[in-house]
Design a protein around this motif. Structure first.
Motif, short mmCIF file in Angstrom:
data_model
loop_
_atom_site.label_atom_id
_atom_site.label_comp_id
_atom_site.label_asym_id
_atom_site.label_seq_id
_atom_site.Cartn_x
_atom_site.Cartn_y
_atom_site.Cartn_z
N ASN A 158 79.88 57.78 64.01
CA ASN A 158 78.58 58.38 63.65
C ASN A 158 77.79 58.68 64.93
O ASN A 158 77.84 57.93 65.90
CB ASN A 158 77.77 57.44 62.76
CG ASN A 158 77.47 56.10 63.42
OD1 ASN A 158 78.36 55.26 63.56
ND2 ASN A 158 76.22 55.89 63.82
N TYR A 166 78.22 63.25 60.33
CA TYR A 166 78.20 61.79 60.19
C TYR A 166 77.04 61.19 60.97
O TYR A 166 77.23 60.60 62.04
CB TYR A 166 79.53 61.21 60.70
CG TYR A 166 80.75 61.85 60.10
CD1 TYR A 166 81.11 61.63 58.77
CD2 TYR A 166 81.56 62.70 60.86
CE1 TYR A 166 82.24 62.23 58.22
CE2 TYR A 166 82.69 63.29 60.32
CZ TYR A 166 83.02 63.06 59.01
OH TYR A 166 84.14 63.65 58.47
N VAL A 171 76.57 57.37 55.38
CA VAL A 171 77.18 58.66 55.04
C VAL A 171 78.70 58.57 55.12
O VAL A 171 79.42 59.04 54.23
CB VAL A 171 76.65 59.76 55.98
CG1 VAL A 171 77.47 61.04 55.83
CG2 VAL A 171 75.18 60.04 55.69
N ASP A 174 80.17 56.43 52.15
CA ASP A 174 80.16 57.13 50.86
C ASP A 174 81.28 58.17 50.77
O ASP A 174 81.79 58.44 49.68
CB ASP A 174 78.80 57.80 50.63
CG ASP A 174 77.71 56.80 50.30
OD1 ASP A 174 78.04 55.65 49.93
OD2 ASP A 174 76.52 57.16 50.42
#
Length: 283
Positions: A158, A166, A171, A174
């Protein structure tokens, strides 16, 4: 005195000592974290290769020796994707001479399936079982299939609020939670914080799918937050260390130092020492 300042004081003293006593720590008996209690920790301390983007391999390994860190996430500027078997063997021999293990490759941006294929082939040839990568959303199922084919784990990185794919760990989770369990997260705790998240809470929430992490602090929990020495930012590092133990995290905590990148040794040493101080001081 503020407990965090105590940790910082400890870090500077420890880091300077490690730097001055050159070579003492570079032995086959070296502990992953250093200090009296390091062998009891379930996690390892490493360095993300991007920290050394302005340095060749020998210079990078010399810095790792000075701060007594023995795990490296390999970047392609030190070991190119098209390296031959002989070049890879020479690379690993160089790492071994510094008592360093290359435990993963990346981050690698993979914008096509061809690049995904090449990334997995590269990891296999290098001999690691973990890729740090950034694939497109539409290719996640394909990446999951490759993790099965190669039996190599893949951790998605991320990159904070600027990252449209990302931005944070939530996020990523999921998107992958129903895919092969070898597909997980490279948790950049600093960028996660810059996206307004609680990185200590997210470590706990997503720990089962966190395979690697970039140890990083930031000056603010906003898009404008800048990376800084580990003990000088807004993330509570002692609380983070306690959570690492609580969730029994067994991977690497790889410092990614992105401040003063043309002269990073002092900041790396301070950050490494602070982390060790936090580990010793929270027992």
């Amino acid at each position: 005195m503020n407990p965090r300042r105590n940790f910082l004081k400890k870090s500077i003293i420890g880091a300077v000592s490690a730097t001055l006593v050159d070579g003492v720590y570079n032995s086959v008996e070296a502990k992953p974290l250093g200090g009296a209690h390091a062998k009891d920790e379930p996690f390892k301390l490493g360095i993300a290769g991007y920290s050394f983007v302005n340095f060749n391999l020998d210079q990078s390994l010399e810095m790792m020796k000075k701060v007594d860190v023995h795990y490296l996430c390999i970047k392609d500027f030190h070991l190119p994707y098209n390296s031959t078997a002989e070049q890879i063997a020479t690379f690993h021999a160089k790492l071994k001479s510094f008592d360093v293990t290359g435990y993963a490759v990346g981050p690698i941006y993979m914008k096509t399936r061809e690049e995904i294929d090449k990334g997995f082939d590269y990891a296999k040839r290098v001999g690691v079982n973990l890729i740090i990568g950034i694939p497109n959303h539409e290719d996640l199922a394909y990446v999951a299939e490759k993790t099965k084919e190669y039996d190599i784990r893949y951790a998605i990185h991320n990159h904070g609020p600027e990252d449209k794919l990302y931005p944070n760990a939530s996020v990523i989770y999921d998107l992958i939670k129903n895919l092969d369990p070898r597909l997980g997260i490279c948790f950049d705790m600093g960028h996660n914080k810059r996206d307004g998240r609680d990185s200590v809470a997210d470590l706990q929430k997503y720990s089962k799918r966190i395979f690697d992490m970039h140890l990083k602090n930031v000056t603010a929990a906003t898009k404008d937050g800048k990376t800084c020495e580990l003990g000088r930012g807004v993330i509570d590092i002692p609380a983070y260390v306690k959570m690492l133990r609580k969730v029994n995290y067994t991977g690497s905590c790889s410092l990614e130092y992105e401040k003063d990148m043309k002269d990073p040794l002092a900041g790396i040493a301070e950050s490494v020492g602070y982390f060790r101080g936090a580990c010793d001081g929270t027992r």
